[in-house]
Each structure stands twice: as structure tokens, then as C-alpha cells.
Design a protein around this motif. Structure first.
Motif, PDB file in Angstrom:
ATOM      1  N   GLY A 152      24.416   2.369 -12.346  1.00 34.54           N
ATOM      2  CA  GLY A 152      25.861   2.220 -12.663  1.00 34.54           C
ATOM      3  C   GLY A 152      26.315   3.643 -13.038  1.00 34.54           C
ATOM      4  N   ILE A 153      27.454   4.047 -12.204  1.00 31.09           N
ATOM      5  CA  ILE A 153      27.910   5.486 -12.704  1.00 31.09           C
ATOM      6  C   ILE A 153      29.419   5.175 -13.099  1.00 31.09           C
ATOM      7  CG2 ILE A 153      28.889   7.393 -11.571  1.00 31.09           C
ATOM      8  CD1 ILE A 153      26.854   7.268  -9.426  1.00 31.09           C
ATOM      9  N   PHE A 154      29.619   5.991 -14.404  1.00 34.85           N
ATOM     10  CA  PHE A 154      30.788   5.560 -15.255  1.00 34.85           C
ATOM     11  C   PHE A 154      31.579   6.823 -15.672  1.00 34.85           C
ATOM     12  CE2 PHE A 154      27.151   2.444 -15.920  1.00 34.85           C
ATOM     13  CZ  PHE A 154      27.983   1.239 -15.704  1.00 34.85           C
ATOM     14  N   GLU A 155      33.105   6.591 -15.779  1.00 30.79           N
ATOM     15  CA  GLU A 155      33.753   7.789 -16.123  1.00 30.79           C
ATOM     16  C   GLU A 155      34.302   7.553 -17.464  1.00 30.79           C
ATOM     17  OE1 GLU A 155      37.569   9.977 -14.311  1.00 30.79           O
ATOM     18  OE2 GLU A 155      37.509   7.780 -14.163  1.00 30.79           O
ATOM     19  N   ILE A 156      33.853   8.350 -18.417  1.00 30.41           N
ATOM     20  CA  ILE A 156      34.257   8.334 -19.778  1.00 30.41           C
ATOM     21  C   ILE A 156      35.680   9.287 -20.170  1.00 30.41           C
ATOM     22  CG2 ILE A 156      33.656   9.006 -22.180  1.00 30.41           C
ATOM     23  CD1 ILE A 156      30.485   8.646 -21.083  1.00 30.41           C
ATOM     24  N   ASP A 185      20.520   3.520 -15.656  1.00 32.53           N
ATOM     25  CA  ASP A 185      19.741   2.840 -14.662  1.00 32.53           C
ATOM     26  C   ASP A 185      18.858   1.785 -15.675  1.00 32.53           C
ATOM     27  OD1 ASP A 185      17.932   4.646 -15.673  1.00 32.53           O
ATOM     28  OD2 ASP A 185      16.729   4.192 -14.080  1.00 32.53           O
ATOM     29  N   TRP A 186      18.881   0.645 -14.906  1.00 32.66           N
ATOM     30  CA  TRP A 186      18.090  -0.438 -15.272  1.00 32.66           C
ATOM     31  C   TRP A 186      17.156  -0.836 -14.144  1.00 32.66           C
ATOM     32  CZ3 TRP A 186      23.148   0.712 -16.596  1.00 32.66           C
ATOM     33  CH2 TRP A 186      23.610   0.402 -17.797  1.00 32.66           C
ATOM     34  N   LEU A 187      16.184  -2.162 -14.562  1.00 34.85           N
ATOM     35  CA  LEU A 187      15.382  -2.837 -13.516  1.00 34.85           C
ATOM     36  C   LEU A 187      16.374  -3.830 -12.995  1.00 34.85           C
ATOM     37  CD1 LEU A 187      13.101  -0.900 -14.672  1.00 34.85           C
ATOM     38  CD2 LEU A 187      11.562  -3.095 -14.214  1.00 34.85           C
ATOM     39  N   GLY A 188      16.475  -4.106 -11.508  1.00 36.91           N
ATOM     40  CA  GLY A 188      17.126  -5.234 -11.083  1.00 36.91           C
ATOM     41  C   GLY A 188      16.572  -6.121 -11.483  1.00 36.91           C
ATOM     42  N   LEU A 205      10.061  -4.865 -20.102  1.00 40.59           N
ATOM     43  CA  LEU A 205      11.139  -4.317 -19.439  1.00 40.59           C
ATOM     44  C   LEU A 205      12.043  -5.372 -19.162  1.00 40.59           C
ATOM     45  CD1 LEU A 205       9.541  -1.577 -17.174  1.00 40.59           C
ATOM     46  CD2 LEU A 205      10.808  -0.951 -19.267  1.00 40.59           C
ATOM     47  N   LYS A 206      13.436  -4.889 -19.622  1.00 39.93           N
ATOM     48  CA  LYS A 206      14.583  -5.866 -19.313  1.00 39.93           C
ATOM     49  C   LYS A 206      14.940  -5.777 -17.899  1.00 39.93           C
ATOM     50  CE  LYS A 206      18.435  -4.862 -21.190  1.00 39.93           C
ATOM     51  NZ  LYS A 206      19.473  -4.555 -22.087  1.00 39.93           N
ATOM     52  N   LEU A 207      15.245  -7.133 -17.294  1.00 34.57           N
ATOM     53  CA  LEU A 207      15.887  -7.261 -15.998  1.00 34.57           C
ATOM     54  C   LEU A 207      17.226  -7.612 -16.156  1.00 34.57           C
ATOM     55  CD1 LEU A 207      13.132  -9.182 -14.297  1.00 34.57           C
ATOM     56  CD2 LEU A 207      13.347  -6.736 -14.278  1.00 34.57           C
ATOM     57  N   VAL A 208      18.159  -6.977 -15.299  1.00 41.45           N
ATOM     58  CA  VAL A 208      19.468  -6.976 -15.466  1.00 41.45           C
ATOM     59  C   VAL A 208      20.326  -7.188 -14.096  1.00 41.45           C
ATOM     60  CG1 VAL A 208      19.777  -5.847 -17.607  1.00 41.45           C
ATOM     61  CG2 VAL A 208      20.202  -4.541 -15.484  1.00 41.45           C
ATOM     62  N   CYS A 209      21.329  -8.134 -14.038  1.00 42.36           N
ATOM     63  CA  CYS A 209      22.235  -7.975 -12.910  1.00 42.36           C
ATOM     64  C   CYS A 209      23.509  -7.067 -13.180  1.00 42.36           C
ATOM     65  CB  CYS A 209      22.668  -9.293 -12.699  1.00 42.36           C
ATOM     66  SG  CYS A 209      23.720 -10.359 -13.717  1.00 42.36           S
ATOM     67  N   ARG A 210      24.579  -7.067 -12.243  1.00 43.48           N
ATOM     68  CA  ARG A 210      25.536  -6.356 -12.549  1.00 43.48           C
ATOM     69  C   ARG A 210      26.536  -6.681 -13.785  1.00 43.48           C
ATOM     70  NH1 ARG A 210      29.686  -4.243  -8.044  1.00 43.48           N
ATOM     71  NH2 ARG A 210      31.720  -3.672  -9.283  1.00 43.48           N
ATOM     72  N   TYR A 224      26.048  12.724 -18.249  1.00 38.57           N
ATOM     73  CA  TYR A 224      24.905  12.100 -19.020  1.00 38.57           C
ATOM     74  C   TYR A 224      24.107  11.050 -18.061  1.00 38.57           C
ATOM     75  CZ  TYR A 224      27.425  13.695 -23.129  1.00 38.57           C
ATOM     76  OH  TYR A 224      28.129  14.489 -24.106  1.00 38.57           O
ATOM     77  N   PHE A 225      23.015  11.152 -18.038  1.00 39.53           N
ATOM     78  CA  PHE A 225      22.184  10.154 -17.163  1.00 39.53           C
ATOM     79  C   PHE A 225      20.789   9.657 -17.581  1.00 39.53           C
ATOM     80  CE2 PHE A 225      20.091  14.097 -15.929  1.00 39.53           C
ATOM     81  CZ  PHE A 225      18.790  13.808 -15.479  1.00 39.53           C
ATOM     82  N   THR A 226      20.266   8.465 -17.131  1.00 36.26           N
ATOM     83  CA  THR A 226      19.182   8.091 -17.387  1.00 36.26           C
ATOM     84  C   THR A 226      18.233   7.787 -16.078  1.00 36.26           C
ATOM     85  OG1 THR A 226      19.741   5.759 -17.220  1.00 36.26           O
ATOM     86  CG2 THR A 226      19.918   6.833 -19.549  1.00 36.26           C
ATOM     87  N   SER A 227      17.030   7.784 -16.204  1.00 32.49           N
ATOM     88  CA  SER A 227      16.162   7.588 -14.921  1.00 32.49           C
ATOM     89  C   SER A 227      14.979   6.840 -15.396  1.00 32.49           C
ATOM     90  CB  SER A 227      16.058   8.930 -14.256  1.00 32.49           C
ATOM     91  OG  SER A 227      14.942   9.847 -15.096  1.00 32.49           O
ATOM     92  N   PHE A 228      14.288   6.354 -14.250  1.00 33.16           N
ATOM     93  CA  PHE A 228      13.079   5.609 -14.409  1.00 33.16           C
ATOM     94  C   PHE A 228      13.156   4.251 -15.363  1.00 33.16           C
ATOM     95  CE2 PHE A 228      11.343   9.915 -13.646  1.00 33.16           C
ATOM     96  CZ  PHE A 228      10.594   9.632 -12.464  1.00 33.16           C
TER      97      PHE A 228
END
Length: 288
Positions: free
Chosen positions: A282-286, A53-56, A99-104, A18-22
Motif C-alpha cells: 500500500g502506498i499512502f500520502e501523509i 508491505d504485508w503478506l497477501g 507471519l500475518k496474512l492480510v487483505c486490502r 518511509y517504506f518497509t520491505s520483505f
């Protein structure tokens, strides 16, 4: 958003990936992101990978926005000004949207809550920052008047039979007072990219295109980050190895292209995955 649409959640078989982009997830608040990711976990098979993915939050593109508290959600007013020529931007009716800005840290909190809501383990595998060097708004300066216009010269590195003015790739980083940890990173990053470009310029000065011999080989200083040392060495070795090629323009078609890839590799190796780029992935394992 109310999570995954029923057409997917109920009617589609589980996916392995599953992935998102842009910057998809930056269109949603934290609660909505949690719901979407929790739904993905429920829909997933026993084992799957999710990439979001988010905006940094701390891109140099929007240095003017660094001051917003990290403990609060922040939505920037994202202007689509880059679709207009520079001379038209001041008078154009520029569309914008939040658009939301996020950090880790914010992403980690979202993932933890999604795991709790779904009752399914989500294991972070990797975080990485994308486009520190050629983010969209580096060219507009909408959120940082000190931004260098890098997209055109970087793109020119990959154009056949086009010799780039390499000095246009140099960045005069302007720090923002009160943000030492961010300033320290960007000073190191742009010092590295500038050094790679300057070394390439020096090696091209007097370069013998017939033999591939270099009259000038700048010193690689011991305090350079390892990725910078490797990038400089790669460009040098390519220059020494392509002198025998007599077809076309070796500088434009080979050497500059390798410099472009070296800058890309430098960005990949130096990014900390904390929200310093245009995008934060971010890449995550489910695992169920």
C-alpha cells in the motif's frame, strides 16, 4: 513492537519517504502496526509518502490457508523450506516463524486506526499485489500441493544463451471449492499467462530466424483482457523485428527475455491489489 525506536522518533529529522520491505509489517499484529504507522505520521514532515508491505492473504502459494476468517487476524507458520534442495526438505530441520496474512480491507482498517490515533490524515494512493507468478512457496508446495514450480523456468527466460522449455511455464490451476471469487480471479490470471505462453510457442514454431517472418500468427480473441492483447502483440512485434540480428541466440537472448517482461507486465496490469500475491503493498500520502 512499541512503535518507532527513540533513535528515529526523537533523534532523526523527518523523512520525505518511509517504506518497509520483505513483508516487514506481517511480523506485527494489528495493534502494533497501528502504533508504528501512527508514529511515522507524527515523525513525518507536513507532507510525506509511506509505503507498507504485508503478506497477501489469498496468494495461490497458500491456498490451503484461504479458509481463515478475514475478520480475525491470522498468522501463518511461515517455513523457510525454500533454502533447501527439494530432496532435502522432508528431512531438514526447517526453521519457521509466524507471519500475518492480510487483505486490502484489513490494511485499510489499520490505516484508519493509525490516522485516528495520530490525528493526521493518511490518504491511500495505491494498493498492489506482488509476485502472483513466482512467490517463494510456489516451488515448495508447503501450503498448496497443486502449486506449479515456476521460479526456475521464469528465471531461465532472462538467462543469456539458455533456451527455456516454454511449456514448463504453463499452469494447471486447481480451484478450491467454496471460494468462487478467488477461483474466478486466478482462473482468469492463469488463463492469460498460459495464453501468452502458448501464443509465443506457436509463433516460434516455424519462425524464420533469418528474416524474422512468422509462419503462424495465432488469433487474438476479442474476449482477451486488454493487458493480454498488448502482451501478445508486443512479443509478436519483437519477433518480427529481430530477425536481422545475427549475433548470438536471438530466441534465448531477446525473444525469451521479452516474454519474461511481458509476463511481468501482465501480472502488474491484472493484479487487483487485494491480497492475491505473495506480497500486498500500500502506498499512502501523509498530510498534516
Amino acid at each position: 513492537s512499541n512503535g518507532l525506536p527513540p533513535a528515529i522518533a526523537k533523534d532523526e529529522d523527518p523523512f520525505d519517504f518511509y517504506f518497509t520491505s520483505f513483508g516487514t509489517l506481517s511480523h506485527f499484529n494489528n495493534e502494533q502496526c497501528v502504533k508504528i504507522i501512527a508514529d511515522i505520521c507524527r515523525h513525518a514532515p507536513e507532507h510525506a509518502i509511506f509505503m507498507g508491505d504485508w503478506l497477501g492473504r489469498y496468494s495461490y502459494e497458500w491456498q490451503d490457508l484461504w479458509h481463515h476468517p478475514v475478520e480475525e487476524e491470522y498468522f501463518m507458520d511461515y517455513r523457510i523450506s525454500y533454502i533447501y534442495p527439494e530432496e532435502e526438505r522432508a528431512i531438514a530441520d526447517v526453521a519457521s516463524f509466524p507471519l500475518k496474512l492480510v487483505c486490502r480491507e484489513e490494511v485499510e482498517n489499520i490505516i484508519d486506526k493509525a490516522s485516528q490515533e495520530s490525528g493526521i490524515e493518511i490518504k491511500p494512493l495505491l494498493f498492489f499485489d506482488r509476485s502472483l507468478f513466482i512467490g517463494r512457496h510456489l516451488d515448495t508446495g508447503d501450503y498448496n500441493k497443486h502449486c506449479p514450480k515456476l521460479r526456475a523456468p521464469v528465471n531461465a527466460l532472462f538467462e543469456s544463451y539458455v533456451r527455456t522449455d516454454l511449456e514448463s511455464l504453463l499452469v494447471d490451476f486447481v480451484p478450491r471449492q467454496g471460494f468462487d471469487h478467488l477461483n474466478n480471479f486466478f482462473e482468469m490470471f492463469f488463463m492469460s499467462s498460459n495464453t501468452l505462453v502458448k501464443h509465443t510457442i506457436s509463433m516460434l514454431d516455424g519462425y524464420d530466424y533469418e528474416t524474422g517472418e512468422l509462419k503462424v500468427i495465432p488469433e487474438i480473441l476479442p474476449f482477451y483482457p486488454k493487458p493480454l492483447k498488448e502482451a501478445i502483440d508486443t512479443v509478436r512485434r519483437v519477433m518480427e523485428g529481430v530477425g536481422w540480428v545475427k549475433w548470438g541466440d536471438v530466441r534465448a537472448n531477446v525473444i525469451e527475455t521479452v516474454l519474461g517482461y511481458a509476463l511481468r507486465k501482465l501480472e502488474t496490469d491484472l493484479q487487483p491489489g487485494t491480497g492475491m500475491g505473495h506480497g500486498l503493498f500500500g502506498i499512502f500520502e501523509i498530510r498534516k
